[in-house]
Scaffold this motif. Structure first.
Motif, PDB file in Angstrom:
ATOM      1  N   ASP A   1       0.836  -1.206   0.000  1.00 14.83           N
ATOM      2  CA  ASP A   1       0.000   0.000   0.000  1.00 14.83           C
ATOM      3  C   ASP A   1       0.870   1.254   0.000  1.00 14.83           C
ATOM      4  N   CYS A   2       0.460   2.231  -0.772  1.00 17.20           N
ATOM      5  CA  CYS A   2       1.185   3.496  -0.858  1.00 17.20           C
ATOM      6  C   CYS A   2       1.191   4.206   0.498  1.00 17.20           C
ATOM      7  N   CYS A   3       2.271   4.917   0.783  1.00 19.71           N
ATOM      8  CA  CYS A   3       2.369   5.658   2.046  1.00 19.71           C
ATOM      9  C   CYS A   3       1.593   6.971   1.998  1.00 19.71           C
ATOM     10  N   GLY A   4       1.163   7.386   0.783  1.00 16.58           N
ATOM     11  CA  GLY A   4       0.382   8.606   0.669  1.00 16.58           C
ATOM     12  C   GLY A   4       1.159   9.829   0.243  1.00 16.58           C
ATOM     13  N   PHE A   5       2.487   9.683   0.075  1.00 21.27           N
ATOM     14  CA  PHE A   5       3.264  10.877  -0.290  1.00 21.27           C
ATOM     15  C   PHE A   5       3.012  11.264  -1.751  1.00 21.27           C
ATOM     16  N   GLY A   6       3.555  10.481  -2.675  1.00 19.62           N
ATOM     17  CA  GLY A   6       3.278  10.713  -4.089  1.00 19.62           C
ATOM     18  C   GLY A   6       3.650  12.088  -4.604  1.00 19.62           C
ATOM     19  N   GLY A   7       4.680  12.702  -4.033  1.00 17.42           N
ATOM     20  CA  GLY A   7       5.116  14.013  -4.518  1.00 17.42           C
ATOM     21  C   GLY A   7       4.057  15.079  -4.354  1.00 17.42           C
ATOM     22  N   THR A   8       3.623  15.666  -5.463  1.00 17.50           N
ATOM     23  CA  THR A   8       2.634  16.741  -5.402  1.00 17.50           C
ATOM     24  C   THR A   8       1.275  16.241  -4.942  1.00 17.50           C
ATOM     25  N   PHE A   9       1.039  14.932  -4.981  1.00 17.92           N
ATOM     26  CA  PHE A   9      -0.218  14.372  -4.492  1.00 17.92           C
ATOM     27  C   PHE A   9      -0.450  14.745  -3.035  1.00 17.92           C
ATOM     28  N   ALA A  10       0.615  14.718  -2.232  1.00 18.37           N
ATOM     29  CA  ALA A  10       0.496  15.021  -0.814  1.00 18.37           C
ATOM     30  C   ALA A  10       0.065  16.464  -0.576  1.00 18.37           C
TER      31      ALA A  10
ATOM     32  N   SER B   1      -3.944  11.995   1.502  1.00 16.79           N
ATOM     33  CA  SER B   1      -2.562  11.634   1.790  1.00 16.79           C
ATOM     34  C   SER B   1      -2.366  11.378   3.281  1.00 16.79           C
ATOM     35  N   GLY B   2      -2.934  12.250   4.108  1.00 18.44           N
ATOM     36  CA  GLY B   2      -2.811  12.085   5.555  1.00 18.44           C
ATOM     37  C   GLY B   2      -3.446  10.804   6.049  1.00 18.44           C
ATOM     38  N   ALA B   3      -4.596  10.451   5.481  1.00 16.08           N
ATOM     39  CA  ALA B   3      -5.269   9.209   5.870  1.00 16.08           C
ATOM     40  C   ALA B   3      -4.437   7.994   5.475  1.00 16.08           C
ATOM     41  N   MET B   4      -3.799   8.072   4.306  1.00 16.53           N
ATOM     42  CA  MET B   4      -2.994   6.943   3.831  1.00 16.53           C
ATOM     43  C   MET B   4      -1.759   6.726   4.699  1.00 16.53           C
TER      44      MET B   4
ATOM     45  N   LYS C   1      -0.666   3.580   7.069  1.00 15.51           N
ATOM     46  CA  LYS C   1       0.649   2.947   6.919  1.00 15.51           C
ATOM     47  C   LYS C   1       1.345   2.837   8.272  1.00 15.51           C
ATOM     48  N   VAL C   2       1.302   3.897   9.060  1.00 14.38           N
ATOM     49  CA  VAL C   2       1.954   3.880  10.365  1.00 14.38           C
ATOM     50  C   VAL C   2       1.245   2.924  11.325  1.00 14.38           C
ATOM     51  N   ASP C   3      -0.065   2.789  11.191  1.00 21.45           N
ATOM     52  CA  ASP C   3      -0.785   1.792  11.991  1.00 21.45           C
ATOM     53  C   ASP C   3      -0.205   0.400  11.756  1.00 21.45           C
ATOM     54  N   HIS C   4       0.096   0.102  10.489  1.00 17.39           N
ATOM     55  CA  HIS C   4       0.654  -1.208  10.153  1.00 17.39           C
ATOM     56  C   HIS C   4       2.102  -1.340  10.640  1.00 17.39           C
ATOM     57  N   VAL C   5       2.848  -0.251  10.588  1.00 18.47           N
ATOM     58  CA  VAL C   5       4.219  -0.269  11.114  1.00 18.47           C
ATOM     59  C   VAL C   5       4.179  -0.591  12.612  1.00 18.47           C
ATOM     60  N   LYS C   6       3.259   0.024  13.326  1.00 11.02           N
ATOM     61  CA  LYS C   6       3.111  -0.233  14.760  1.00 11.02           C
ATOM     62  C   LYS C   6       2.765  -1.693  15.036  1.00 11.02           C
TER      63      LYS C   6
ATOM     64  N   ALA D   1       8.031   8.956   8.560  1.00  7.48           N
ATOM     65  CA  ALA D   1       8.715   9.416   9.771  1.00  7.48           C
ATOM     66  C   ALA D   1       7.991  10.602  10.396  1.00  7.48           C
ATOM     67  N   GLY D   2       7.448  11.474   9.559  1.00  6.30           N
ATOM     68  CA  GLY D   2       6.713  12.629  10.073  1.00  6.30           C
ATOM     69  C   GLY D   2       5.488  12.206  10.863  1.00  6.30           C
ATOM     70  N   ASN D   3       4.779  11.204  10.347  1.00  3.55           N
ATOM     71  CA  ASN D   3       3.595  10.716  11.050  1.00  3.55           C
ATOM     72  C   ASN D   3       3.988  10.000  12.341  1.00  3.55           C
ATOM     73  N   LEU D   4       5.077   9.271  12.311  1.00  2.00           N
ATOM     74  CA  LEU D   4       5.560   8.598  13.512  1.00  2.00           C
ATOM     75  C   LEU D   4       5.913   9.607  14.600  1.00  2.00           C
ATOM     76  N   ARG D   5       6.598  10.674  14.213  1.00  2.00           N
ATOM     77  CA  ARG D   5       6.959  11.705  15.192  1.00  2.00           C
ATOM     78  C   ARG D   5       5.722  12.398  15.743  1.00  2.00           C
ATOM     79  N   TYR D   6       4.762  12.684  14.876  1.00  2.04           N
ATOM     80  CA  TYR D   6       3.517  13.335  15.287  1.00  2.04           C
ATOM     81  C   TYR D   6       2.790  12.509  16.345  1.00  2.04           C
ATOM     82  N   ARG D   7       2.902  11.201  16.223  1.00  3.64           N
ATOM     83  CA  ARG D   7       2.215  10.301  17.151  1.00  3.64           C
ATOM     84  C   ARG D   7       3.133   9.810  18.273  1.00  3.64           C
ATOM     85  N   ASN D   8       4.324  10.426  18.350  1.00  4.76           N
ATOM     86  CA  ASN D   8       5.280  10.088  19.417  1.00  4.76           C
ATOM     87  C   ASN D   8       5.644   8.607  19.446  1.00  4.76           C
ATOM     88  N   GLU D   9       5.753   8.026  18.271  1.00  7.56           N
ATOM     89  CA  GLU D   9       6.158   6.631  18.160  1.00  7.56           C
ATOM     90  C   GLU D   9       7.687   6.549  18.055  1.00  7.56           C
TER      91      GLU D   9
END
Length: 242
Positions: free
Chosen positions: A169-178, A185-188, A192-197, A216-224
């Motif tokens: 599954d895509c991480c949601g970045f996709g360059g200008t897509f984000a 993009s944020g939901a994706m 992804k981070v849910d699955h990493v956890k 990594a940005g989402n991980l930091r936001y969630r203090n993971e």
């Protein structure tokens, strides 16, 4: 042979340690990377947004930068695959089209070069941590880089590999897509981070810093506490531990 480093924008501006790890690791195998300072963006943001004239401008610079190289190596599957689009950009320019085809044939993502060209799958690296792997879309689906990183990871001593659920599954970045589709993009990336956890891994690795930066940005936001690394960084650190 002349082997050149195609550093890519993100690695150059934000993650220079990735390029440094590539240079130092390959030096252990007798590969001295050249660095043409004239190189610039591969043109992917403009190309994907429909600005092909602007993409051609940067593509011309890339063609000139690596014209004399025998091999070109990049730490990004996404930017490596952009080279494959140069044939589309220069389909009405026979001279540059020929150069584009030649550049495509000699340009490799880092793990491709290590495994396919050098024939190296075991670096004798030691990395005693739980690791999971995110296969970025362009590298795995378009460039076809799937087996190479797995071969390298399975030969790292002490590494416990944990498969990432729904890894494709895509991480949601996709360059200008984000930027254009920020909510989606944020939901994706949240999914992804849910699955990493779920893996309970200590380290997440990948082959493209754009995707890894997003995760990594989402991980930091969630203090993971999961550490995010490019695979070349893990290998270089592991070799130095051995």
């Amino acid at each position: 042979m002349k082997v050149s480093l195609f550093i890519t924008c993100l690695s150059d501006a934000i993650y220079p340690r990735v390029g440094e790890a590539m240079v130092r690791l390959l030096a252990k195998y007798g590969v001295q990377l050249e660095f043409p300072t004239v190189q610039t963006c591969c043109g992917q943001p403009a190309y994907n947004s429909g600005y092909w004239d602007e993409a051609r401008t940067t593509a011309k610079t890339i063609l000139e930068a690596f014209e004399d190289s025998d091999f070109v190596i990049s730490p990004s599957g996404s930017c490596t695959y952009m080279i494959h689009h140069y044939a589309n950009l220069f389909q009405d320019d026979p001279v540059r089209l020929e150069k584009a085809v030649k550049l495509q044939k000699k340009t490799y993502e880092f793990t491709q070069f290590l495994v396919q060209v050098l024939g190296v799958t075991d670096l004798g690296a030691v990395f005693p941590h739980k690791v999971t792997y995110h296969p970025s879309c362009h590298g795995s689906r378009l460039l076809g880089v799937k087996d190479e990183p797995m071969e390298l990871l399975k030969n790292v001593q002490g590494l416990e590999f944990i498969p990432l659920p729904f890894a494709e599954d895509c991480c949601g970045f996709g360059g200008t897509f984000a930027v254009k589709m920020a909510d989606i993009s944020g939901a994706m990336v949240t999914e992804k981070v849910d699955h990493v956890k779920e893996t309970e891994a200590e380290v997440l690795v990948g082959l493209d810093m754009a995707c890894l930066m997003n995760i990594a940005g989402n991980l930091r936001y969630r203090n993971e506490p999961v550490k995010v690394m490019h695979l070349v960084e893990l290998l270089y650190e592991g070799v130095n531990r051995a």
